[in-house]
Design a protein around this motif. Sequence first.
Motif, PDB file in Angstrom:
ATOM      1  N   THR A  15       0.843  -1.215   0.000  1.00 33.48           N
ATOM      2  CA  THR A  15       0.000   0.000   0.000  1.00 33.48           C
ATOM      3  C   THR A  15       0.874   1.259   0.000  1.00 33.48           C
ATOM      4  O   THR A  15       1.720   1.412  -0.864  1.00 33.48           O
ATOM      5  CB  THR A  15      -1.013  -0.010   1.171  1.00 33.48           C
ATOM      6  OG1 THR A  15      -0.296  -0.053   2.393  1.00 33.48           O
ATOM      7  CG2 THR A  15      -1.952  -1.178   1.084  1.00 33.48           C
ATOM      8  N   ASN A  34      -4.177  11.820   9.348  1.00 39.94           N
ATOM      9  CA  ASN A  34      -5.083  10.946   8.598  1.00 39.94           C
ATOM     10  C   ASN A  34      -4.425  10.582   7.266  1.00 39.94           C
ATOM     11  O   ASN A  34      -3.859  11.448   6.597  1.00 39.94           O
ATOM     12  CB  ASN A  34      -6.423  11.649   8.322  1.00 39.94           C
ATOM     13  CG  ASN A  34      -7.200  11.930   9.601  1.00 39.94           C
ATOM     14  OD1 ASN A  34      -7.564  13.065   9.875  1.00 39.94           O
ATOM     15  ND2 ASN A  34      -7.427  10.917  10.400  1.00 39.94           N
ATOM     16  N   GLY A  35      -4.484   9.323   6.931  1.00 40.68           N
ATOM     17  CA  GLY A  35      -3.932   8.882   5.647  1.00 40.68           C
ATOM     18  C   GLY A  35      -2.419   8.710   5.645  1.00 40.68           C
ATOM     19  O   GLY A  35      -1.825   8.456   4.594  1.00 40.68           O
ATOM     20  N   ALA A  36      -1.785   8.821   6.822  1.00 46.10           N
ATOM     21  CA  ALA A  36      -0.318   8.722   6.871  1.00 46.10           C
ATOM     22  C   ALA A  36       0.170   7.296   6.611  1.00 46.10           C
ATOM     23  O   ALA A  36       1.268   7.104   6.081  1.00 46.10           O
ATOM     24  CB  ALA A  36       0.192   9.211   8.230  1.00 46.10           C
ATOM     25  N   GLY A  37      -0.631   6.313   7.010  1.00 44.40           N
ATOM     26  CA  GLY A  37      -0.222   4.921   6.775  1.00 44.40           C
ATOM     27  C   GLY A  37      -0.215   4.058   8.027  1.00 44.40           C
ATOM     28  O   GLY A  37       0.324   2.955   8.020  1.00 44.40           O
ATOM     29  N   LYS A  38      -0.850   4.528   9.108  1.00 43.14           N
ATOM     30  CA  LYS A  38      -0.881   3.756  10.353  1.00 43.14           C
ATOM     31  C   LYS A  38      -1.664   2.450  10.166  1.00 43.14           C
ATOM     32  O   LYS A  38      -1.193   1.369  10.513  1.00 43.14           O
ATOM     33  CB  LYS A  38      -1.517   4.586  11.484  1.00 43.14           C
ATOM     34  CG  LYS A  38      -0.817   5.905  11.748  1.00 43.14           C
ATOM     35  CD  LYS A  38      -1.487   6.697  12.860  1.00 43.14           C
ATOM     36  CE  LYS A  38      -2.901   7.136  12.561  1.00 43.14           C
ATOM     37  NZ  LYS A  38      -3.018   8.063  11.405  1.00 43.14           N
ATOM     38  N   SER A  39      -2.861   2.584   9.606  1.00 40.91           N
ATOM     39  CA  SER A  39      -3.680   1.376   9.414  1.00 40.91           C
ATOM     40  C   SER A  39      -3.045   0.450   8.378  1.00 40.91           C
ATOM     41  O   SER A  39      -3.199  -0.771   8.472  1.00 40.91           O
ATOM     42  CB  SER A  39      -5.098   1.752   8.971  1.00 40.91           C
ATOM     43  OG  SER A  39      -5.730   2.497   9.978  1.00 40.91           O
ATOM     44  N   ASN A  40      -2.336   1.033   7.419  1.00 42.13           N
ATOM     45  CA  ASN A  40      -1.654   0.178   6.439  1.00 42.13           C
ATOM     46  C   ASN A  40      -0.598  -0.687   7.128  1.00 42.13           C
ATOM     47  O   ASN A  40      -0.425  -1.859   6.788  1.00 42.13           O
ATOM     48  CB  ASN A  40      -1.009   1.034   5.335  1.00 42.13           C
ATOM     49  CG  ASN A  40      -2.052   1.674   4.436  1.00 42.13           C
ATOM     50  OD1 ASN A  40      -3.202   1.226   4.387  1.00 42.13           O
ATOM     51  ND2 ASN A  40      -1.676   2.734   3.727  1.00 42.13           N
ATOM     52  N   ALA A  68      -4.741  -3.700  -5.243  1.00 43.59           N
ATOM     53  CA  ALA A  68      -5.046  -2.696  -4.218  1.00 43.59           C
ATOM     54  C   ALA A  68      -3.992  -2.710  -3.115  1.00 43.59           C
ATOM     55  O   ALA A  68      -3.818  -1.719  -2.408  1.00 43.59           O
ATOM     56  CB  ALA A  68      -6.427  -2.963  -3.617  1.00 43.59           C
ATOM     57  N   LEU A  70      -0.612  -3.763  -3.588  1.00 41.25           N
ATOM     58  CA  LEU A  70       0.712  -3.377  -4.077  1.00 41.25           C
ATOM     59  C   LEU A  70       0.796  -1.854  -4.135  1.00 41.25           C
ATOM     60  O   LEU A  70      -0.192  -1.185  -4.462  1.00 41.25           O
ATOM     61  CB  LEU A  70       0.937  -3.940  -5.478  1.00 41.25           C
ATOM     62  CG  LEU A  70       1.163  -5.460  -5.542  1.00 41.25           C
ATOM     63  CD1 LEU A  70       0.745  -5.993  -6.904  1.00 41.25           C
ATOM     64  CD2 LEU A  70       2.614  -5.806  -5.248  1.00 41.25           C
ATOM     65  N   HIS A  72       0.935   1.623  -5.393  1.00 38.46           N
ATOM     66  CA  HIS A  72       0.670   2.232  -6.706  1.00 38.46           C
ATOM     67  C   HIS A  72       1.872   3.053  -7.131  1.00 38.46           C
ATOM     68  O   HIS A  72       2.470   3.751  -6.309  1.00 38.46           O
ATOM     69  CB  HIS A  72      -0.556   3.138  -6.641  1.00 38.46           C
ATOM     70  CG  HIS A  72      -1.819   2.369  -6.457  1.00 38.46           C
ATOM     71  ND1 HIS A  72      -3.028   2.977  -6.253  1.00 38.46           N
ATOM     72  CD2 HIS A  72      -2.055   1.040  -6.424  1.00 38.46           C
ATOM     73  CE1 HIS A  72      -3.961   2.052  -6.106  1.00 38.46           C
ATOM     74  NE2 HIS A  72      -3.394   0.869  -6.196  1.00 38.46           N
ATOM     75  N   GLN A 310      -5.129   8.230  17.412  1.00 43.59           N
ATOM     76  CA  GLN A 310      -5.268   9.664  17.151  1.00 43.59           C
ATOM     77  C   GLN A 310      -5.523  10.389  18.463  1.00 43.59           C
ATOM     78  O   GLN A 310      -5.758  11.593  18.457  1.00 43.59           O
ATOM     79  CB  GLN A 310      -6.461   9.938  16.221  1.00 43.59           C
ATOM     80  CG  GLN A 310      -6.275   9.508  14.797  1.00 43.59           C
ATOM     81  CD  GLN A 310      -5.314  10.401  14.041  1.00 43.59           C
ATOM     82  OE1 GLN A 310      -4.685  11.279  14.619  1.00 43.59           O
ATOM     83  NE2 GLN A 310      -5.177  10.172  12.756  1.00 43.59           N
ATOM     84  N   ARG A 328       3.702  11.093   5.739  1.00 34.99           N
ATOM     85  CA  ARG A 328       3.748  10.872   4.287  1.00 34.99           C
ATOM     86  C   ARG A 328       4.877  11.718   3.725  1.00 34.99           C
ATOM     87  O   ARG A 328       4.921  12.917   3.933  1.00 34.99           O
ATOM     88  CB  ARG A 328       2.427  11.306   3.650  1.00 34.99           C
ATOM     89  CG  ARG A 328       1.296  10.338   3.861  1.00 34.99           C
ATOM     90  CD  ARG A 328       0.034  10.902   3.254  1.00 34.99           C
ATOM     91  NE  ARG A 328       0.080  10.806   1.803  1.00 34.99           N
ATOM     92  CZ  ARG A 328      -0.569   9.894   1.103  1.00 34.99           C
ATOM     93  NH1 ARG A 328      -1.325   9.018   1.728  1.00 34.99           N
ATOM     94  NH2 ARG A 328      -0.484   9.873  -0.202  1.00 34.99           N
TER      95      ARG A 328
HETATM   96  N1  LIG Z   1      -2.062   0.516  -3.025  1.00 30.59           N
HETATM   97  C1  LIG Z   1      -1.719   1.719  -2.552  1.00 30.59           C
HETATM   98  N2  LIG Z   1      -0.643   2.379  -3.039  1.00 30.59           N
HETATM   99  C2  LIG Z   1      -0.277   3.589  -2.559  1.00 30.59           C
HETATM  100  N3  LIG Z   1      -0.928   4.217  -1.558  1.00 30.59           N
HETATM  101  C3  LIG Z   1      -1.993   3.612  -1.020  1.00 30.59           C
HETATM  102  C4  LIG Z   1      -2.457   2.326  -1.479  1.00 30.59           C
HETATM  103  N4  LIG Z   1      -3.545   1.989  -0.763  1.00 30.59           N
HETATM  104  C5  LIG Z   1      -3.771   3.003   0.101  1.00 30.59           C
HETATM  105  N5  LIG Z   1      -2.835   3.968  -0.038  1.00 30.59           N
HETATM  106  C6  LIG Z   1      -2.723   5.232   0.718  1.00 30.59           C
HETATM  107  O1  LIG Z   1      -2.896   4.938   2.077  1.00 30.59           O
HETATM  108  C7  LIG Z   1      -3.744   5.926   2.657  1.00 30.59           C
HETATM  109  C8  LIG Z   1      -4.517   5.336   3.805  1.00 30.59           C
HETATM  110  O2  LIG Z   1      -3.597   5.053   4.815  1.00 30.59           O
HETATM  111  P1  LIG Z   1      -4.071   4.555   6.231  1.00 30.59           P
HETATM  112  O3  LIG Z   1      -5.452   3.999   6.190  1.00 30.59           O
HETATM  113  O4  LIG Z   1      -3.007   3.665   6.764  1.00 30.59           O
HETATM  114  O5  LIG Z   1      -4.070   5.928   7.036  1.00 30.59           O
HETATM  115  P2  LIG Z   1      -4.080   6.148   8.612  1.00 30.59           P
HETATM  116  O6  LIG Z   1      -2.749   6.679   9.009  1.00 30.59           O
HETATM  117  O7  LIG Z   1      -4.548   4.932   9.296  1.00 30.59           O
HETATM  118  O8  LIG Z   1      -5.116   7.321   8.741  1.00 30.59           O
HETATM  119  P3  LIG Z   1      -6.351   7.544   9.765  1.00 30.59           P
HETATM  120  O9  LIG Z   1      -5.748   8.244  10.938  1.00 30.59           O
HETATM  121  O10 LIG Z   1      -7.278   8.414   9.010  1.00 30.59           O
HETATM  122  O11 LIG Z   1      -6.932   6.221  10.101  1.00 30.59           O
HETATM  123  C9  LIG Z   1      -4.645   6.374   1.538  1.00 30.59           C
HETATM  124  O12 LIG Z   1      -5.010   7.724   1.740  1.00 30.59           O
HETATM  125  C10 LIG Z   1      -3.785   6.230   0.310  1.00 30.59           C
HETATM  126  O13 LIG Z   1      -3.118   7.460   0.067  1.00 30.59           O
END
Ligand SMILES: Nc1ncnc2c1ncn2[C@@H]1O[C@H](COP(=O)(O)OP(=O)(O)OP(=O)(O)O)[C@@H](O)[C@H]1O
Length: 374
Positions: A15, A34-40, A68, A70, A72, A310, A328
């Motif tokens: 991801t 938000n969206g930084a990549g924690k949940s990833n 989805a 790998l 992007h 958070q 990010r």
């Molecule tokens: N296959 C992919 N390739 C590149 N980036 C991706 C891919 N899938 C998801 N993402 C990125 O990962 C982001 C989501 O990351 P994630 O869910 O880990 O955020 P988070 O840090 O948990 O945020 P929150 O605090 O909102 O839960 C998406 O916004 C997107 O930019």
Amino acid sequence: MPGQPLKQIQIEGFTSIRSATVDLGRVNILVGANGAGKSNFVQALAMLGRIVDGELGLFVGLNGGGSALLTHGSATSRIRLELDADPNSYEAVLVPGANDELIFDSEVVRHHESSRREPSDQLLGRGHRETLLSTPTAEPGGGTAGHVLDLLRGCKVYHFHDTTADAPVKRMVPTADNLRLSPDAGNLAAYLYRLGSSSDVADQAAYRRIVGAIALVAPFFRDFVLQPEGNDRIRLRWQQQGTDGVFSANQMSDGTLRFVCLATLLLQPDLPALVVLDEPELGLHPFAIVQLASLLRQASTRSQVLIATQSVTLMNQFEVSDLIVVERKDGASSFSRPDPDALEAWLTEYSLGELWEKNLLGGRPTHEESATDD
Ligand SMILES: Nc1ncnc2c1ncn2[C@@H]1O[C@H](COP(=O)(O)OP(=O)(O)OP(=O)(O)O)[C@@H](O)[C@H]1O
Ligand SMILES: [Mg+2]
């Protein structure tokens, strides 16, 4: 602490995580915008858990297919996950297969012998769809592969967010499904019933501690009412202070029910080696969040704990050395630990959460230049 301590996880091509090496401590608190990549990151650990259960295909399918997962825009289409403990490691390299599935390009178990500089690698196979880890080996005790199997089985991602009317935790379950708390707490009633009715003193004590922790956060809570019904099935019921009426799980507030799941997970007698939770603070009052932090810290004396959060309140309960800041950078997630020495002077005056809010720890949302930006 059960098993071997996990030292490090390496993730590539998963991801938003193009390439990351994260050292693991006893307590690991992922913070970031938000969206930084924690949940990833949490999902990568969940994927390792599904691999060891022989459910990689199911995991990939449920998460939108290999494309989805790998990264992007990455030059190489492959995911590499490596989990290092002492003295064993596991490495899986996954590549796209037919029908948007992911297959193993290689699967390796590694043993680091203290007397040798180079670790000894054992290639389990190439081109397979599900792990070859559980295939019996000739070595006594399963050898390195057996140890790695235990290692991966010890990493468990839990999610208790669902409190809707048909949430797993509210369903009727077989009483026999009571060995381990399931990741969605679907067998909570059966598990608590076993602890409460066990002749083992440790189980009994754990049950009392769970009830006590819940009563601290929800003083109206008296105890669970756990009675198997016909066909040996059981559901969650409970009683309030000052009344004999029996309530269903549906009559428990969302936050209380989540706290019940968290307290049971963190106070259970047999904690997994690594407990992983994504935003466990969801729906909890600040007082409950402080109690949750105390449960997490207690659990970290018996096990390793990794959470994404958070919550400034939750963050405030931990040390700066426990934090992993997720940011990010150029569209990819980066993971770093703040330097406690550099923050020492600040920490005498401010709490960790205040430093976070002052943007002294990093991890704030930043503008990303798009391809069309000048
Ligand atoms: N296959 C992919 N390739 C590149 N980036 C991706 C891919 N899938 C998801 N993402 C990125 O990962 C982001 C989501 O990351 P994630 O869910 O880990 O955020 P988070 O840090 O948990 O945020 P929150 O605090 O909102 O839960 C998406 O916004 C997107 O930019
Ligand atoms: Mg998230």
